[in-house]
Write a protein that holds these residues in place. Structure first.
Motif, PDB file in Angstrom:
ATOM      1  N   LEU A 196      89.080 -22.574 -42.347  1.00 13.30           N
ATOM      2  CA  LEU A 196      89.449 -22.077 -41.020  1.00 13.30           C
ATOM      3  C   LEU A 196      89.986 -20.654 -41.112  1.00 13.30           C
ATOM      4  N   ASN A 197      90.817 -20.399 -42.108  1.00 12.06           N
ATOM      5  CA  ASN A 197      91.372 -19.060 -42.280  1.00 12.06           C
ATOM      6  C   ASN A 197      90.261 -18.025 -42.416  1.00 12.06           C
ATOM      7  N   ILE A 198      89.306 -18.323 -43.267  1.00  9.38           N
ATOM      8  CA  ILE A 198      88.245 -17.344 -43.560  1.00  9.38           C
ATOM      9  C   ILE A 198      87.262 -17.226 -42.394  1.00  9.38           C
TER      10      ILE A 198
ATOM     11  N   GLY B 118      92.414 -12.217 -30.213  1.00 11.43           N
ATOM     12  CA  GLY B 118      93.588 -12.501 -31.034  1.00 11.43           C
ATOM     13  C   GLY B 118      93.318 -13.529 -32.107  1.00 11.43           C
ATOM     14  N   ALA B 119      92.763 -14.646 -31.706  1.00 14.29           N
ATOM     15  CA  ALA B 119      92.427 -15.685 -32.687  1.00 14.29           C
ATOM     16  C   ALA B 119      91.217 -16.451 -32.185  1.00 14.29           C
ATOM     17  N   LEU B 120      90.394 -16.875 -33.105  1.00 10.65           N
ATOM     18  CA  LEU B 120      89.315 -17.796 -32.756  1.00 10.65           C
ATOM     19  C   LEU B 120      89.888 -19.194 -32.940  1.00 10.65           C
ATOM     20  N   GLY B 121      89.774 -20.006 -31.914  1.00 14.25           N
ATOM     21  CA  GLY B 121      90.388 -21.328 -31.992  1.00 14.25           C
ATOM     22  C   GLY B 121      89.536 -22.333 -32.749  1.00 14.25           C
ATOM     23  N   GLY B 122      89.029 -21.927 -33.899  1.00 17.54           N
ATOM     24  CA  GLY B 122      88.205 -22.851 -34.661  1.00 17.54           C
ATOM     25  C   GLY B 122      89.012 -24.055 -35.137  1.00 17.54           C
ATOM     26  N   VAL B 123      88.397 -25.226 -35.133  1.00 11.14           N
ATOM     27  CA  VAL B 123      89.052 -26.451 -35.584  1.00 11.14           C
ATOM     28  C   VAL B 123      88.121 -27.168 -36.563  1.00 11.14           C
TER      29      VAL B 123
ATOM     30  N   ASN C 107      87.415 -18.414 -39.161  1.00 13.74           N
ATOM     31  CA  ASN C 107      87.998 -18.045 -37.863  1.00 13.74           C
ATOM     32  C   ASN C 107      88.101 -16.530 -37.735  1.00 13.74           C
ATOM     33  N   PHE C 108      88.722 -15.913 -38.721  1.00  9.89           N
ATOM     34  CA  PHE C 108      88.993 -14.484 -38.586  1.00  9.89           C
ATOM     35  C   PHE C 108      87.716 -13.660 -38.672  1.00  9.89           C
TER      36      PHE C 108
ATOM     37  N   ALA D 178      90.642  -4.336 -35.324  1.00  8.96           N
ATOM     38  CA  ALA D 178      91.349  -5.037 -36.401  1.00  8.96           C
ATOM     39  C   ALA D 178      92.160  -6.215 -35.879  1.00  8.96           C
ATOM     40  N   THR D 179      92.702  -6.063 -34.684  1.00 11.58           N
ATOM     41  CA  THR D 179      93.535  -7.139 -34.149  1.00 11.58           C
ATOM     42  C   THR D 179      92.763  -8.008 -33.174  1.00 11.58           C
TER      43      THR D 179
END
Lengths: 476, 476
Positions: B126-128, B324-329, B130-131, B316-317
């Motif tokens: 998810l960390n990799i 802001g964030a991809l809500g991947g689950v 999502n971002f 970058a942000t």
């Protein structure tokens, strides 16, 4: 962990090549790192990231592989690459301690050294300090909103890559969270780690009660059950009560339950009542799900009974108005003994020239009154007249009863730390105690009282003089 | 670079310990990684991050130091730590290629393996993913807005730590930027690097013209001058014209000028006219300053003459609504041969059970029509009836003239890549060509046409059956 010197914008290297070619690379220079506006439209920022920044500076050197890559770009002369092969940071660093409460306009990190070394470190310092200061500030806001409840950080899955998550956990701890889910941050920084199980644990068993029982079997003394997989009040809560009783019969106590969806204020009240009525007043309630300072504030104002707030996405991404990024910048303020100014059409955005120090006026009771940015060698005493940096007509006096303390100190000389860095725990304690000393209203989440940051007569006079010189040279 | 296995949330390890203790750790399990809504309220996402994710999976193992740290937490039994000492990822990975255009609801990465290994990798994946997917999508939006102009990424100073900046540069390249300022990203990934000088270069010289001349001396064939330090049109522009003429006399050509403040549409038109009139039509205009897709769109609509957009903070942000964030689950969809479903009060948020494949219906002209999520072994043919996942009453037919292609492939078996990963360049080419095949309106920045993602009869029937089973068990 070594930071590569190539963690930089190419323009730092092209500028260095130019300075080297011009023989200017060792001219004495001073740069200030600062931001203009407090993040999140808030009343303060919590300074963080100094320790990794100092590590970066202390270890700075180019490997053969890195030099070969730079050579392959066909931009740089061999004499410059030879120079880079021996390049190190040998300068001086002035900074506040991590956890210090800081404000827009005032210099945070000042770098003094040769023009090349002081210029080169711009990008990496901004990268490290911008992000960690932003996260520490967000964490402090969340902690303030949470009151006596504790805050657990678990933003790793929404952070910017593995290292983004690591930096985030570190800075969040400086800002006031109590623990992290990030195991590597636990190992690297000694931050307490916390975590229990996901919905998938429940789904891997034939039913919820079996899943709870098996989890309690494994962790009888650290068991926190996630109770919202199917139906929080109809299934998760009664099943958790069953397990709490079974654990007690075996001489253990259920530590807590977690609610990750639904109306957290309402559900936490119901769950609290049920555990209290059943004789389990010590069971903690953990709440999570897209929390930030505003959601936590409203949960509390609605009587929510939450002991631990788990905060992920909105902390990791520093979400919110005025968030996302700290607009820290890095500006040349002196070269060859000559003070420098970068003007813009907006006076408030023009830089403050020359080497400076930052003084904090502290009341006899220890509370902070205002900060004053003065020239490095300028005497500023209680009672002195100071100026608004955005409007030199606005004057103010430092109260006569104030003590003036230096906000920053020299933390690196000749490229070496002056002392071992403080523990992360002590940085967290510093931010906690500093926040309590702010004037009332500075901690308000929305439309806070704006802490006063003034400039001294010396800075004000020098700045106006340099502005008029530039304007007479470059016209209107 | 090795990824530490401790880049994880603690709960992955507590769950693993539980599964191991229960003897469940090798039960066959399937997890899907997906997001629910396209980021930025946009019409699509660009999948990225697969290659680093596969590296993570392939290298996964615990060092002695890491095991000693876990032991120090006093949470885990020695038998579990022994198990971790030999832990590796031996599972199967199904995913689209990086650069593929993807949509909410559809499974992106599917992990099949033993319950323990498949669960454990959740946080890092998810960390990799999502971002990187979020950044690639933002970059694609910016590139679309920029039209024929090129986009340079320089977000390092506002990224989440050094590695955040590296991941960001990589993913931005997949999404469509042409180059980066990040030198390490250049070395690591072969992305073209670009950069010239900062305002501090100008300020380090007695005057702007001298600073321009010295820069041109050093880089006569790659010279881009920053012209807004003092006065863009009154000083920077005439001085840059002088240097352009001087360079030409010596057999070189000025490459470009950069404007970093002010009204970029107006200033770029004025600068363009001046260089054209002076016989320098090839001089490029670079614009920067808090740019994103919306600002770029308005600069273009106002007739801005910008050749290269430099984009930093807001890329970058991943700033912006729905950003802001991809809500991947990451959700369990099958265990021990039994399909699993996570229900919620909102039907649209309930997961899709079982092993699945994703089919893309493609028109004869190559354009994309819709995607269909089907069971792994279910035959779905053109003309088939499919269902809206948020509303099973809504039905639709796959056009009879469509070809159905598999969106994903098996990229890892037994913990080893099936083939070398494609070059980053080819991933960037893929995203570029895929975006051209989307239905009209999907690329619109605001209120885009929503590309249809349906579920097959098999998925729909299974999902409704499992829902009714859960509801009868856990009641309303």
């Amino acid at each position: 962990m070594r930071y590569s010197p190539l963690i930089t914008d190419l323009y730092e290297l092209t500028m260095l090549a130019g300075y080297h070619e011009q023989g200017m690379h060792e001219r004495p220079a001073v740069f200030d790192l600062f931001f203009r506006h407090n993040p999140f439209k808030g009343g303060y920022a919590v300074f963080a990231g100094l320790e990794p920044a100092l590590s970066y500076l202390e270890d700075l050197s180019f490997s053969e592989e890195e030099l070969a890559y730079l050579d392959s770009l066909k931009l740089f002369r061999p004499s410059f690459l030879d120079y880079l092969a021996g390049f190190q940071f040998k300068g001086r660093v002035i900074a506040p301690g991590e956890g210090t409460v800081v404000f827009g306009t005032e210099p945070l990190v000042t770098i003094e050294g040769g023009l090349a070394e002081a210029q080169f470190v711009e990008t990496a310092l901004l990268n490290i300090i911008n992000f960690q200061t932003l996260v520490a500030t967000k964490a402090a806001r969340i902690k303030q909103a949470a009151g006596d409840a504790t805050v657990l950080e678990f933003g790793l899955r929404r952070a910017q890559g593995p290292d983004g998550g690591l930096s985030e956990a570190r800075a969040a701890y400086v800002g006031g969270v109590c623990s992290t889910s990030n195991v590597l941050a636990g190992m690297r920084y000694g931050i307490p780690v916390r975590g229990t199980h996901a919905h998938s644990w429940i789904m891997a068993f034939p039913d919820e009660l079996t899943a709870f029982r098996r989890y309690a079997d494994n962790f009888p003394d650290s068991c926190i059950l996630l109770i919202d997989t199917y139906d929080t009040l109809g299934s998760g809560l009664p099943n958790a009560l069953t397990v709490a009783r079974e654990l007690r019969e075996r001489g253990h106590e259920l530590v807590g339950v977690r609610i990750d969806s639904g109306d957290l204020a309402y559900l936490s009240r119901q769950v609290r009542s049920a555990f209290d009525a059943a004789g389990f007043p010590a069971v903690k309630i953990v709440a999570s799900n897209e929390l930030d300072e505003f959601v936590i504030e409203s949960i509390r104002s609605e009587g929510g009974q939450v002991d631990i707030y788990g905060v992920g996405t909105r902390l990791a991404t520093c979400a919110g108005e005025g968030g996302g990024a700290l607009g820290g910048v890095y500006k040349l303020v002196k070269i060859d003994g000559e003070a420098k100014l970068k003007i813009t059409s907006d006076l408030a955005k023009s830089t403050l020239p020359d080497r400076k120090r930052v003084l904090r006026a502290v009341a006899p009771d220890g509370s902070f009154i205002q900060d004053v940015i003065a020239l490095h060698d300028e005497e500023v005493l209680p009672g002195a007249q100071v100026f608004d940096p955005a409007n030199p007509i606005q004057q103010k006096r430092i109260p006569r009863e104030a003590r003036l303390i230096e906000l920053r100190g020299t933390v690196m000389v000749n490229g070496r730390r002056c002392a071992p860095s403080p523990t992360l725990q002590s940085c967290a304690e510093l931010s906690n105690s500093e926040l309590k000393r702010l004037p009332e209203g500075c901690l308000r989440l929305v439309n806070p009282h704006l802490y006063k940051v003034s400039i001294s007569p010396g800075v004000n006079t020098l700045r106006l003089k340099l502005m008029s010189q530039i304007q007479s040279r470059y016209g209107e």
